[in-house]
Design a protein around this motif. Structure first.
Motif, PDB file in Angstrom:
ATOM      1  N   GLN A  76      -1.976 -10.529   1.500  1.00  0.00           N
ATOM      2  CA  GLN A  76      -2.431  -9.844   2.991  1.00  0.00           C
ATOM      3  C   GLN A  76      -1.812  -8.469   3.341  1.00  0.00           C
ATOM      4  O   GLN A  76      -2.418  -7.623   3.574  1.00  0.00           O
ATOM      5  N   THR A  77      -0.341  -8.600   3.009  1.00  0.00           N
ATOM      6  CA  THR A  77       0.278  -7.276   3.440  1.00  0.00           C
ATOM      7  C   THR A  77      -0.042  -6.048   2.608  1.00  0.00           C
ATOM      8  O   THR A  77       0.039  -5.085   3.039  1.00  0.00           O
ATOM      9  N   LEU A  78      -0.301  -6.492   1.348  1.00  0.00           N
ATOM     10  CA  LEU A  78      -0.543  -5.186   0.328  1.00  0.00           C
ATOM     11  C   LEU A  78      -1.888  -4.776   0.445  1.00  0.00           C
ATOM     12  O   LEU A  78      -2.150  -3.548  -0.189  1.00  0.00           O
ATOM     13  N   SER A  79      -2.891  -5.388   0.689  1.00  0.00           N
ATOM     14  CA  SER A  79      -4.477  -5.078   0.736  1.00  0.00           C
ATOM     15  C   SER A  79      -4.511  -3.985   1.512  1.00  0.00           C
ATOM     16  O   SER A  79      -5.433  -3.163   0.894  1.00  0.00           O
ATOM     17  N   THR A  80      -3.870  -3.556   2.781  1.00  0.00           N
ATOM     18  CA  THR A  80      -4.168  -2.539   3.383  1.00  0.00           C
ATOM     19  C   THR A  80      -4.006  -1.396   2.492  1.00  0.00           C
ATOM     20  O   THR A  80      -4.930  -0.614   2.127  1.00  0.00           O
ATOM     21  N   PRO A  81      -2.525  -1.271   2.241  1.00  0.00           N
ATOM     22  CA  PRO A  81      -2.099   0.070   1.479  1.00  0.00           C
ATOM     23  C   PRO A  81      -3.011   0.189   0.417  1.00  0.00           C
ATOM     24  O   PRO A  81      -3.309   1.273  -0.212  1.00  0.00           O
ATOM     25  N   ILE A  82      -3.321  -0.956  -0.532  1.00  0.00           N
ATOM     26  CA  ILE A  82      -4.093  -0.995  -1.918  1.00  0.00           C
ATOM     27  C   ILE A  82      -5.376  -0.220  -1.530  1.00  0.00           C
ATOM     28  O   ILE A  82      -6.000   0.633  -2.214  1.00  0.00           O
ATOM     29  N   ALA A  83      -6.086  -0.665  -0.537  1.00  0.00           N
ATOM     30  CA  ALA A  83      -7.191  -0.121  -0.329  1.00  0.00           C
ATOM     31  C   ALA A  83      -7.109   1.335  -0.002  1.00  0.00           C
ATOM     32  O   ALA A  83      -8.076   2.211  -0.247  1.00  0.00           O
ATOM     33  N   ALA A  84      -6.256   1.607   1.028  1.00  0.00           N
ATOM     34  CA  ALA A  84      -6.101   3.340   1.258  1.00  0.00           C
ATOM     35  C   ALA A  84      -5.758   4.009  -0.121  1.00  0.00           C
ATOM     36  O   ALA A  84      -6.218   5.088  -0.427  1.00  0.00           O
ATOM     37  N   ALA A  85      -5.160   3.292  -1.040  1.00  0.00           N
ATOM     38  CA  ALA A  85      -4.713   4.267  -2.364  1.00  0.00           C
ATOM     39  C   ALA A  85      -6.366   4.222  -3.208  1.00  0.00           C
ATOM     40  O   ALA A  85      -6.375   5.310  -3.571  1.00  0.00           O
ATOM     41  N   VAL A  86      -6.999   3.217  -3.001  1.00  0.00           N
ATOM     42  CA  VAL A  86      -8.555   3.350  -3.712  1.00  0.00           C
ATOM     43  C   VAL A  86      -9.120   4.509  -3.201  1.00  0.00           C
ATOM     44  O   VAL A  86      -9.631   5.338  -3.659  1.00  0.00           O
ATOM     45  N   GLN A  87      -9.094   4.495  -1.761  1.00  0.00           N
ATOM     46  CA  GLN A  87      -9.960   5.757  -1.249  1.00  0.00           C
ATOM     47  C   GLN A  87      -9.267   6.766  -1.650  1.00  0.00           C
ATOM     48  O   GLN A  87      -9.996   7.846  -1.751  1.00  0.00           O
ATOM     49  N   ALA A  88      -7.946   7.016  -1.579  1.00  0.00           N
ATOM     50  CA  ALA A  88      -7.319   8.268  -1.918  1.00  0.00           C
ATOM     51  C   ALA A  88      -7.741   8.600  -3.472  1.00  0.00           C
ATOM     52  O   ALA A  88      -7.978   9.863  -3.975  1.00  0.00           O
ATOM     53  N   MET A  89      -7.797   7.535  -4.226  1.00  0.00           N
ATOM     54  CA  MET A  89      -8.180   8.211  -5.526  1.00  0.00           C
ATOM     55  C   MET A  89      -9.582   8.242  -5.827  1.00  0.00           C
ATOM     56  O   MET A  89      -9.946   9.155  -6.600  1.00  0.00           O
TER      57      MET A  89
END
Ligand SMILES: O=C(CO)[C@@H](O)[C@H](O)[C@H](O)[C@H](O)COP(=O)(O)O
Length: 201
Positions: free
Chosen positions: A22-35
């Protein structure tokens, strides 16, 4: 007993992954968008890390270029960890404390809109800090994977950068989650580029 010790690894790894989902899904989604923003506008990903994290950086670059689970056009990515001649060349090479060779590659190859991906359990490696500084000089976005609290790398990130810090102190556990995060990044980018679909076994 050895079997119990082994089973405990599986249990601890699963516990951490469950807890971090749960805690990492938000920053991982942000990293996907950045990539996505990077690769769809002609940018490239430069990946780096030390020791086991160097292997993960190379694995990630290979997934980008050669594909993850689905057929898709090649994504521009390279690991900064694979050229032993460059990494050991002095001054500022592997023989010097605080090697500059990741930073040099970022300055040589990096352009505005590119993305630096740095992996580190501690978040405190001087060569990764230097690479991050070089990426900022080049107006690149930085995505950092670390262990608990992000270390010094976490502290130098800009608002547009992404920190994915795994809430655990044991290096092996953190690296296991880093591997999972990299899979999520590849899958997320593929899903955004190709549409969501069931992955065949
Ligand atoms: O990866 C291994 C072992 O394979 C480590 O010994 C590794 O080289 C060291 O921890 C490096 O200093 C990397 O540290 P960190 O950036 O992951 O904190």
């Amino acid at each position: 007993m050895l079997e119990q010790r082994i089973q405990q690894h599986f249990i601890d790894s699963a516990d951490l992954k469950y807890q971090a989902a749960q805690t990492l899904s938000t920053p991982i989604a942000a990293a996907v968008q950045a990539m996505l923003a990077c690769v769809t506008s002609g940018g490239k990903v430069l990946a780096c890390g030390n020791g086991a994290s160097a292997a993960e950086a190379q694995q990630f670059a290979a997934f980008c270029v050669a594909g993850f689970e689905r057929e898709r056009p090649e994504l521009a990515a390279m690991a900064l960890t694979a050229d032993s001649t460059l990494l050991t060349a002095g001054p500022g090479g592997a023989q010097d404390p605080g090697s500059q060779q990741f930073a040099r590659q970022v300055r040589a190859l990096g352009q505005a809109g590119d993305l630096l991906l740095a992996l580190s359990v501690s978040g405190n490696d001087a060569n990764l800090l230097a690479a991050t500084e070089a990426a900022h000089e080049r107006d690149m976005t930085v995505v950092v994977l670390t262990g608990r609290n992000g270390g010094q790398l976490g502290a130098v990130l800009r608002e547009t950068d992404v920190l994915i810090s795994v809430p655990h102190d044991r290096a092996a556990r953190v690296r296991e989650v880093h591997a999972l995060v990299l899979h999520c990044l590849c899958d997320g980018v593929d899903a955004q580029l190709l549409g969501e679909q069931e992955i065949p076994l």
